[in-house]
Write an enzyme that holds these catalytic residues in place. Structure first.
Site, PDB file in Angstrom:
ATOM      1  N   HIS A  29       8.109 -64.326  47.108  1.00  0.00           N
ATOM      2  CA  HIS A  29       8.253 -64.062  45.667  1.00  0.00           C
ATOM      3  C   HIS A  29       9.677 -63.815  45.194  1.00  0.00           C
ATOM      4  O   HIS A  29       9.889 -63.266  44.117  1.00  0.00           O
ATOM      5  CB  HIS A  29       7.369 -62.886  45.249  1.00  0.00           C
ATOM      6  CG  HIS A  29       5.944 -63.053  45.648  1.00  0.00           C
ATOM      7  ND1 HIS A  29       5.054 -62.008  45.694  1.00  0.00           N
ATOM      8  CD2 HIS A  29       5.241 -64.152  46.034  1.00  0.00           C
ATOM      9  CE1 HIS A  29       3.874 -62.450  46.095  1.00  0.00           C
ATOM     10  NE2 HIS A  29       3.968 -63.753  46.309  1.00  0.00           N
ATOM     11  N   GLY A  41      -7.031 -59.608  45.141  1.00  0.00           N
ATOM     12  CA  GLY A  41      -6.188 -58.722  44.360  1.00  0.00           C
ATOM     13  C   GLY A  41      -6.919 -58.073  43.210  1.00  0.00           C
ATOM     14  O   GLY A  41      -7.563 -57.044  43.349  1.00  0.00           O
ATOM     15  N   ARG A  42      -6.857 -58.733  42.041  1.00  0.00           N
ATOM     16  CA  ARG A  42      -7.354 -58.090  40.826  1.00  0.00           C
ATOM     17  C   ARG A  42      -8.840 -57.732  40.867  1.00  0.00           C
ATOM     18  O   ARG A  42      -9.245 -56.734  40.281  1.00  0.00           O
ATOM     19  CB  ARG A  42      -7.069 -59.008  39.627  1.00  0.00           C
ATOM     20  CG  ARG A  42      -5.612 -59.010  39.218  1.00  0.00           C
ATOM     21  CD  ARG A  42      -5.300 -60.152  38.289  1.00  0.00           C
ATOM     22  NE  ARG A  42      -5.427 -61.431  38.981  1.00  0.00           N
ATOM     23  CZ  ARG A  42      -5.456 -62.605  38.351  1.00  0.00           C
ATOM     24  NH1 ARG A  42      -5.390 -62.657  37.043  1.00  0.00           N
ATOM     25  NH2 ARG A  42      -5.555 -63.722  39.041  1.00  0.00           N
ATOM     26  N   HIS A  96       7.485 -58.172  53.631  1.00  0.00           N
ATOM     27  CA  HIS A  96       7.423 -58.918  52.372  1.00  0.00           C
ATOM     28  C   HIS A  96       8.565 -59.940  52.354  1.00  0.00           C
ATOM     29  O   HIS A  96       9.703 -59.617  52.048  1.00  0.00           O
ATOM     30  CB  HIS A  96       7.533 -57.960  51.188  1.00  0.00           C
ATOM     31  CG  HIS A  96       7.080 -58.561  49.886  1.00  0.00           C
ATOM     32  ND1 HIS A  96       7.006 -59.912  49.675  1.00  0.00           N
ATOM     33  CD2 HIS A  96       6.683 -57.986  48.721  1.00  0.00           C
ATOM     34  CE1 HIS A  96       6.581 -60.146  48.437  1.00  0.00           C
ATOM     35  NE2 HIS A  96       6.376 -58.980  47.840  1.00  0.00           N
ATOM     36  N   ARG A 111       4.515 -62.108  55.004  1.00  0.00           N
ATOM     37  CA  ARG A 111       4.090 -62.771  53.773  1.00  0.00           C
ATOM     38  C   ARG A 111       5.223 -63.663  53.277  1.00  0.00           C
ATOM     39  O   ARG A 111       6.374 -63.240  53.193  1.00  0.00           O
ATOM     40  CB  ARG A 111       3.734 -61.740  52.700  1.00  0.00           C
ATOM     41  CG  ARG A 111       2.970 -62.376  51.533  1.00  0.00           C
ATOM     42  CD  ARG A 111       2.533 -61.372  50.492  1.00  0.00           C
ATOM     43  NE  ARG A 111       1.244 -61.774  49.914  1.00  0.00           N
ATOM     44  CZ  ARG A 111       0.861 -61.484  48.681  1.00  0.00           C
ATOM     45  NH1 ARG A 111       1.640 -60.810  47.866  1.00  0.00           N
ATOM     46  NH2 ARG A 111      -0.320 -61.873  48.247  1.00  0.00           N
ATOM     47  N   GLN A 133       3.067 -52.627  53.432  1.00  0.00           N
ATOM     48  CA  GLN A 133       3.964 -53.753  53.192  1.00  0.00           C
ATOM     49  C   GLN A 133       5.375 -53.192  53.059  1.00  0.00           C
ATOM     50  O   GLN A 133       5.649 -52.365  52.184  1.00  0.00           O
ATOM     51  CB  GLN A 133       3.586 -54.509  51.919  1.00  0.00           C
ATOM     52  CG  GLN A 133       4.422 -55.781  51.767  1.00  0.00           C
ATOM     53  CD  GLN A 133       4.198 -56.478  50.448  1.00  0.00           C
ATOM     54  OE1 GLN A 133       4.538 -55.952  49.393  1.00  0.00           O
ATOM     55  NE2 GLN A 133       3.624 -57.674  50.499  1.00  0.00           N
ATOM     56  N   TYR A 177      12.048 -61.895  46.709  1.00  0.00           N
ATOM     57  CA  TYR A 177      12.659 -60.642  47.108  1.00  0.00           C
ATOM     58  C   TYR A 177      13.608 -60.891  48.284  1.00  0.00           C
ATOM     59  O   TYR A 177      13.857 -62.031  48.663  1.00  0.00           O
ATOM     60  CB  TYR A 177      11.575 -59.614  47.402  1.00  0.00           C
ATOM     61  CG  TYR A 177      10.739 -59.304  46.180  1.00  0.00           C
ATOM     62  CD1 TYR A 177      11.328 -58.778  45.028  1.00  0.00           C
ATOM     63  CD2 TYR A 177       9.371 -59.570  46.142  1.00  0.00           C
ATOM     64  CE1 TYR A 177      10.578 -58.519  43.888  1.00  0.00           C
ATOM     65  CE2 TYR A 177       8.614 -59.308  44.997  1.00  0.00           C
ATOM     66  CZ  TYR A 177       9.229 -58.790  43.881  1.00  0.00           C
ATOM     67  OH  TYR A 177       8.496 -58.538  42.751  1.00  0.00           O
TER      68      TYR A 177
END
Length: 367
Positions: A173, A334-335, A170, A223, A103, A175
Site C-alpha cells: 500500500h 475486513g469490513r 506490512h 503483506r 502487523q 508504506y
C-alpha cells in the site's frame, strides 16, 4: 445459498495450525491513546476470535522509530505500556480460542511533518521521494536503514516474547517497505536499489533479521500489494515471470505465508489466467497465500459514499470454489468483521440472513 464449507476446513502448515481459513484483515482503527491498546481494544479483538475467526492480524502497529506512524492514537509495538497492552490482547484472544499476529508497520512518507506522536520527526523513505513523486527530503543513509531493520527485528522478538502466534510485516500500500519495492519511490543506486530483485533487498534484510530474532519455527507473514494508497493503478509487476522474480528472494529470506492485498479477490491478476494475485503467488512461491478484497461486500472498499454495502454474503460461492481448488489457502475479511464479529459463526451455521451489514457508521466506534 449453500454454506461455503471450504472456509471452515482446518489449515495446517509446518509452523501454523488454524481452525479454519478465515483471517481478520489488518484494519487501522486508531483507538489506542498515546499508542497504548487498552481493555476496549482487547475486547474488540476477543469478540472476533469468539465469533469464529481462525487468525487475527492486528491493525498496523508502529515499530520503534520516531516516524513509524502518523497519529497519537495509532498503537505502538514498543515501550513497556504498549507491549503490556498487546500482551493483554493476546491473552484475551487466546482465551477465546483464537490466534493472533501483530502487523509490524512503518508508514514511510505516508506520514507528514508535524504528525503525532513525534511532531519533530521527519518522514523517511528510500530516495527522499514522496508517493506523489516529489523529491522533498534526503534519502535514508545505509546506517539509518540498518537501524530500521533492527527496529523491525526487535518488534518481532517482542511479539514472540509476549505470546503472539507469528508476525506480519506490512510491505503493501505504499508504506516504507513497499516504497523500497516500487521503482517510482526507490531510485537508489546502492545495494538497496536497482532492478526489481535488487529493490527487495531492504525487505530481505528485515525478514532475515526477524527470522534471526524469532528462530526457525515462528511464522512470518509478508503483506504486499500492487496498488498504493491514492494510486490504485500502480503495479510492481506486469507478468507472472516478474512476480516469480520478486517473490523468490523474499521466500528464501524466511517468509512463510504471503498476504496478497487486492481490492476485489475475484478478479484475475494477469491476462490468460483466472488466478488472482494470491493464486499466482502461491503457485510461483510454493508458500501458502492469503487472499483478500471485498469479501461479502457489493461495494468497493474505497466507496464510502455507499452507506450500506451489501448483505454480508456476496461472492461466497465463488470464494468457496477458489478455496476448494486450492488457488490460495486463506482468505482475509475486513469490513464484514467490523460490522459483525460473529460473521464466521453465522455463515458456518447457515444464518446469513442474520448478518449485520457493513455501514460506514461502524468506522466511528470500536464495537
Amino acid at each position: 445459498m449453500n454454506i461455503p464449507s471450504a472456509l471452515f476446513t482446518p489449515f495446517t502448515s509446518d509452523k501454523l495450525t488454524l481452525s479454519n481459513r478465515i483471517v481478520m484483515a489488518p484494519m487501522t482503527r486508531g483507538f489506542s491513546p498515546e499508542g497504548v491498546p487498552g481493555p476496549e481494544v482487547a475486547e474488540y479483538y476477543r469478540r472476533r476470535a469468539a465469533g469464529g475467526v481462525g487468525l487475527i492480524i492486528t491493525e498496523g502497529t508502529g515499530i520503534n522509530h520516531p516516524s513509524s506512524v502518523s497519529g497519537a492514537s495509532i498503537p505502538l509495538f514498543h515501550g513497556e505500556e504498549s507491549l503490556q497492552g498487546w500482551s493483554n490482547v493476546v491473552q484475551a484472544v487466546h482465551d477465546a480460542g483464537g490466534k493472533i499476529m501483530p502487523q509490524l508497520w512503518h508508514v514511510g512518507t505516508a506520514r507528514r511533518t508535524g504528525d503525532l506522536p513525534h511532531a519533530e520527526a521527519e518522514p523517511v523513505s528510500p530516495s527522499g521521494i514522496s508517493m506523489a513523486g516529489e523529491e522533498n527530503r534526503e534519502p535514508l543513509t545505509e546506517e539509518e536503514i540498518q537501524g530500521l531493520v533492527q527496529a523491525f527485528a526487535q518488534a518481532a522478538a517482542d511479539a514472540k516474547r509476549i505470546g503472539f502466534d507469528g508476525i506480519e510485516l506490512h510491505g503493501a500500500h505504499g508504506y516504507l517497505i513497499d516504497q523500497f519495492f516500487w521503482e517510482h519511490t526507490n531510485r537508489r543506486t546502492d545495494k538497496y536499489g536497482g532492478d526489481l530483485v535488487k529493490r527487495t533487498r531492504f525487505a530481505v534484510e528485515v525478514i532475515e533479521a526477524c527470522r534471526k530474532a524469532v528462530g526457525p519455527d515462528f511464522p512470518i507473514v509478508l503483506r504486499f500489494s500492487q496498488w498504493k494508497m491514492g494510486n490504485y493503478d500502480a503495479r510492481l509487476v506486469d507478468t507472472p515471470e516478474q512476480l516469480e522474480q520478486f517473490l523468490a528472494p523474499l521466500a528464501a529470506a524466511g517468509v512463510d505465508i504471503f498476504h496478497c492485498s487486492t481490492r476485489r479477490f475475484w478478479l484475475p491478476e494477469f491476462e490468460g489466467s483466472e488466478l488472482n494475485l494470491a493464486g499466482w503467488t502461491q503457485k510461483l512461491s510454493g508458500k501458502p497465500a492469503i487472499s483478500v478484497g471485498s469479501v461479502g461486500l457489493e461495494a468497493e472498499f474505497v466507496d464510502r459514499s455507499t452507506e450500506n454495502q451489501g448483505t454480508g454474503d456476496a461472492h461466497l460461492d465463488q470464494l468457496n470454489t477458489m478455496l476448494e481448488n486450492k488457488e490460495f489457502e486463506l482468505i482475509a475479511l475486513g469490513r464484514v468483521l467490523l460490522s459483525d464479529p460473529e460473521w464466521p459463526a453465522k455463515v458456518r451455521e447457515g444464518r446469513q440472513s442474520e448478518i449485520i451489514p457493513f455501514t460506514t457508521e461502524v468506522l466511528k466506534t470500536l464495537n
